[in-house]
Write a protein that holds these residues in place. Structure first.
Motif, PDB file in Angstrom:
ATOM      1  N   LEU A  48       0.637  -0.952   0.192  1.00  0.00           N
ATOM      2  CA  LEU A  48      -0.243  -0.080  -0.540  1.00  0.00           C
ATOM      3  C   LEU A  48       0.880   1.170  -0.040  1.00  0.00           C
ATOM      4  O   LEU A  48       0.277   2.514  -0.919  1.00  0.00           O
ATOM      5  N   GLY A  49       2.021   1.295   1.133  1.00  0.00           N
ATOM      6  CA  GLY A  49       3.310   2.896   1.668  1.00  0.00           C
ATOM      7  C   GLY A  49       3.774   3.087  -0.044  1.00  0.00           C
ATOM      8  O   GLY A  49       3.787   3.908  -0.970  1.00  0.00           O
ATOM      9  N   THR A  50       4.196   1.978  -1.257  1.00  0.00           N
ATOM     10  CA  THR A  50       4.508   1.911  -2.284  1.00  0.00           C
ATOM     11  C   THR A  50       4.238   2.079  -3.650  1.00  0.00           C
ATOM     12  O   THR A  50       4.801   2.986  -3.759  1.00  0.00           O
ATOM     13  N   GLY A  51       2.664   1.718  -3.428  1.00  0.00           N
ATOM     14  CA  GLY A  51       1.928   1.879  -4.536  1.00  0.00           C
ATOM     15  C   GLY A  51       1.351   3.297  -4.492  1.00  0.00           C
ATOM     16  O   GLY A  51       1.575   4.635  -5.686  1.00  0.00           O
ATOM     17  N   MET A  52       1.295   3.873  -2.845  1.00  0.00           N
ATOM     18  CA  MET A  52       0.665   5.273  -2.788  1.00  0.00           C
ATOM     19  C   MET A  52       2.545   6.552  -2.987  1.00  0.00           C
ATOM     20  O   MET A  52       2.015   7.341  -4.538  1.00  0.00           O
ATOM     21  N   GLY A  53       2.934   5.520  -2.535  1.00  0.00           N
ATOM     22  CA  GLY A  53       4.618   6.425  -2.973  1.00  0.00           C
ATOM     23  C   GLY A  53       5.244   6.467  -4.790  1.00  0.00           C
ATOM     24  O   GLY A  53       5.402   7.592  -4.892  1.00  0.00           O
ATOM     25  N   GLN A  54       5.147   5.281  -5.081  1.00  0.00           N
ATOM     26  CA  GLN A  54       4.582   5.894  -6.687  1.00  0.00           C
ATOM     27  C   GLN A  54       4.170   6.726  -7.948  1.00  0.00           C
ATOM     28  O   GLN A  54       4.447   7.024  -8.446  1.00  0.00           O
ATOM     29  N   GLY A  55       2.950   6.150  -6.939  1.00  0.00           N
ATOM     30  CA  GLY A  55       1.485   7.130  -7.705  1.00  0.00           C
ATOM     31  C   GLY A  55       1.904   8.461  -7.474  1.00  0.00           C
ATOM     32  O   GLY A  55       1.613   9.475  -8.475  1.00  0.00           O
ATOM     33  N   ASN A  56       2.175   9.540  -6.028  1.00  0.00           N
ATOM     34  CA  ASN A  56       2.579  10.879  -6.481  1.00  0.00           C
ATOM     35  C   ASN A  56       3.503  10.722  -7.493  1.00  0.00           C
ATOM     36  O   ASN A  56       3.861  12.178  -7.041  1.00  0.00           O
ATOM     37  N   ALA A  57       4.736   9.704  -7.138  1.00  0.00           N
ATOM     38  CA  ALA A  57       6.108  10.008  -8.479  1.00  0.00           C
ATOM     39  C   ALA A  57       5.630  10.609  -9.714  1.00  0.00           C
ATOM     40  O   ALA A  57       6.051  11.097 -10.318  1.00  0.00           O
ATOM     41  N   ILE A  58       4.674   9.269  -9.832  1.00  0.00           N
ATOM     42  CA  ILE A  58       4.369   9.653 -11.128  1.00  0.00           C
ATOM     43  C   ILE A  58       3.339  10.625 -10.914  1.00  0.00           C
ATOM     44  O   ILE A  58       3.884  11.264 -12.824  1.00  0.00           O
ATOM     45  N   ARG A  59       2.568  11.607 -10.721  1.00  0.00           N
ATOM     46  CA  ARG A  59       1.591  11.939 -11.200  1.00  0.00           C
ATOM     47  C   ARG A  59       2.063  13.597 -10.882  1.00  0.00           C
ATOM     48  O   ARG A  59       2.855  14.613 -12.068  1.00  0.00           O
ATOM     49  N   GLY A  60       3.833  13.821  -9.820  1.00  0.00           N
ATOM     50  CA  GLY A  60       4.836  14.881  -9.852  1.00  0.00           C
ATOM     51  C   GLY A  60       5.347  14.890 -11.015  1.00  0.00           C
ATOM     52  O   GLY A  60       5.418  15.606 -11.751  1.00  0.00           O
ATOM     53  N   ALA A  61       5.529  13.855 -11.897  1.00  0.00           N
ATOM     54  CA  ALA A  61       6.595  14.097 -12.870  1.00  0.00           C
ATOM     55  C   ALA A  61       5.893  14.051 -14.348  1.00  0.00           C
ATOM     56  O   ALA A  61       5.996  14.965 -15.341  1.00  0.00           O
ATOM     57  N   VAL A  62       4.409  13.651 -14.683  1.00  0.00           N
ATOM     58  CA  VAL A  62       3.816  13.939 -15.245  1.00  0.00           C
ATOM     59  C   VAL A  62       3.219  15.614 -15.613  1.00  0.00           C
ATOM     60  O   VAL A  62       3.707  15.787 -16.346  1.00  0.00           O
ATOM     61  N   GLU A  63       2.683  15.841 -14.133  1.00  0.00           N
ATOM     62  CA  GLU A  63       2.471  17.412 -14.148  1.00  0.00           C
ATOM     63  C   GLU A  63       4.394  18.595 -14.304  1.00  0.00           C
ATOM     64  O   GLU A  63       4.011  19.107 -14.942  1.00  0.00           O
ATOM     65  N   GLY A  64       4.796  17.925 -14.065  1.00  0.00           N
ATOM     66  CA  GLY A  64       6.233  18.097 -14.062  1.00  0.00           C
ATOM     67  C   GLY A  64       6.689  18.713 -16.132  1.00  0.00           C
ATOM     68  O   GLY A  64       6.619  19.344 -16.400  1.00  0.00           O
ATOM     69  N   ILE A  65       6.696  17.062 -16.519  1.00  0.00           N
ATOM     70  CA  ILE A  65       6.414  17.503 -18.046  1.00  0.00           C
ATOM     71  C   ILE A  65       5.683  18.237 -19.195  1.00  0.00           C
ATOM     72  O   ILE A  65       5.579  18.443 -19.835  1.00  0.00           O
ATOM     73  N   SER A  66       4.743  17.627 -18.218  1.00  0.00           N
ATOM     74  CA  SER A  66       2.956  19.211 -18.936  1.00  0.00           C
ATOM     75  C   SER A  66       3.526  20.638 -18.925  1.00  0.00           C
ATOM     76  O   SER A  66       3.522  21.279 -19.586  1.00  0.00           O
ATOM     77  N   ARG A  67       4.251  20.642 -17.273  1.00  0.00           N
ATOM     78  CA  ARG A  67       4.763  22.338 -17.446  1.00  0.00           C
ATOM     79  C   ARG A  67       5.912  22.478 -18.231  1.00  0.00           C
ATOM     80  O   ARG A  67       6.186  24.100 -18.782  1.00  0.00           O
ATOM     81  N   ASN A  68       6.668  21.716 -18.240  1.00  0.00           N
ATOM     82  CA  ASN A  68       8.210  21.822 -19.030  1.00  0.00           C
ATOM     83  C   ASN A  68       8.091  21.194 -19.892  1.00  0.00           C
ATOM     84  O   ASN A  68       9.325  19.855 -19.609  1.00  0.00           O
ATOM     85  N   PRO A  69       8.570  20.861 -21.418  1.00  0.00           N
ATOM     86  CA  PRO A  69       8.219  19.693 -22.020  1.00  0.00           C
ATOM     87  C   PRO A  69       9.465  19.586 -22.454  1.00  0.00           C
ATOM     88  O   PRO A  69      10.152  18.094 -22.814  1.00  0.00           O
ATOM     89  N   SER A  70      10.453  20.556 -22.984  1.00  0.00           N
ATOM     90  CA  SER A  70      11.387  20.742 -22.292  1.00  0.00           C
ATOM     91  C   SER A  70      13.289  20.075 -22.161  1.00  0.00           C
ATOM     92  O   SER A  70      13.957  19.404 -22.185  1.00  0.00           O
ATOM     93  N   ALA A  71      12.354  19.630 -20.036  1.00  0.00           N
ATOM     94  CA  ALA A  71      12.611  18.978 -19.593  1.00  0.00           C
ATOM     95  C   ALA A  71      12.976  17.378 -19.217  1.00  0.00           C
ATOM     96  O   ALA A  71      13.182  16.956 -17.770  1.00  0.00           O
ATOM     97  N   SER A  72      11.874  17.262 -20.561  1.00  0.00           N
ATOM     98  CA  SER A  72      11.319  15.344 -19.917  1.00  0.00           C
ATOM     99  C   SER A  72      12.303  14.038 -20.061  1.00  0.00           C
ATOM    100  O   SER A  72      12.123  13.682 -19.095  1.00  0.00           O
ATOM    101  N   GLY A  73      13.757  15.010 -20.479  1.00  0.00           N
ATOM    102  CA  GLY A  73      14.535  13.507 -20.150  1.00  0.00           C
ATOM    103  C   GLY A  73      15.000  13.952 -18.778  1.00  0.00           C
ATOM    104  O   GLY A  73      14.922  12.633 -18.204  1.00  0.00           O
TER     105      GLY A  73
END
Length: 104
Positions: A48-73
């Motif tokens: 449960l904890g790792t699933g929640m942590g991974q979900g939050n990490a992916i959400r943050g990464a997708v939000e970051g990429i959507s705000r700045n697509p040039s930093a996706s790498g």
């Protein structure tokens, strides 16, 4: 304190109360059922904890990429390393659960 944190705290408190019977054996008897329950709850909470942590990490990464697509790498590389570190927590919990089941 969030609702999820309260639930996890309550589950941990209940596990702590019930784990006392595993150490209260008389005459060398062991209660294997307590080890099975502890291993099951431990793996469940770790998953449960790792699933929640991974979900939050992916959400943050997708939000970051959507705000700045040039930093996706850079964001993707950092996210993958973070996901591997988060997943290691579940692997450690699996090792502890297997020790409870096989050694004790």
């Amino acid at each position: 304190m969030s609702k999820a944190a309260k639930i996890l705290f309550n589950v941990a408190a209940i596990m702590a109360v019930f784990s006392v019977s595993a150490f209260a054996a008389e005459g060398g008897e062991t209660y294997k059922w307590a080890h099975y329950i502890a291993a099951g709850f431990g793996m469940g909470i770790a998953a449960l904890g790792t699933g929640m942590g991974q979900g939050n990490a992916i959400r943050g990464a997708v939000e970051g990429i959507s705000r700045n697509p040039s930093a996706s790498g850079k964001i993707s590389t950092t996210m993958i390393i973070g996901l591997a570190l988060i997943e290691s927590i579940a692997i450690y919990a699996l090792v502890v659960a297997l020790i409870l089941l096989l050694v004790v």
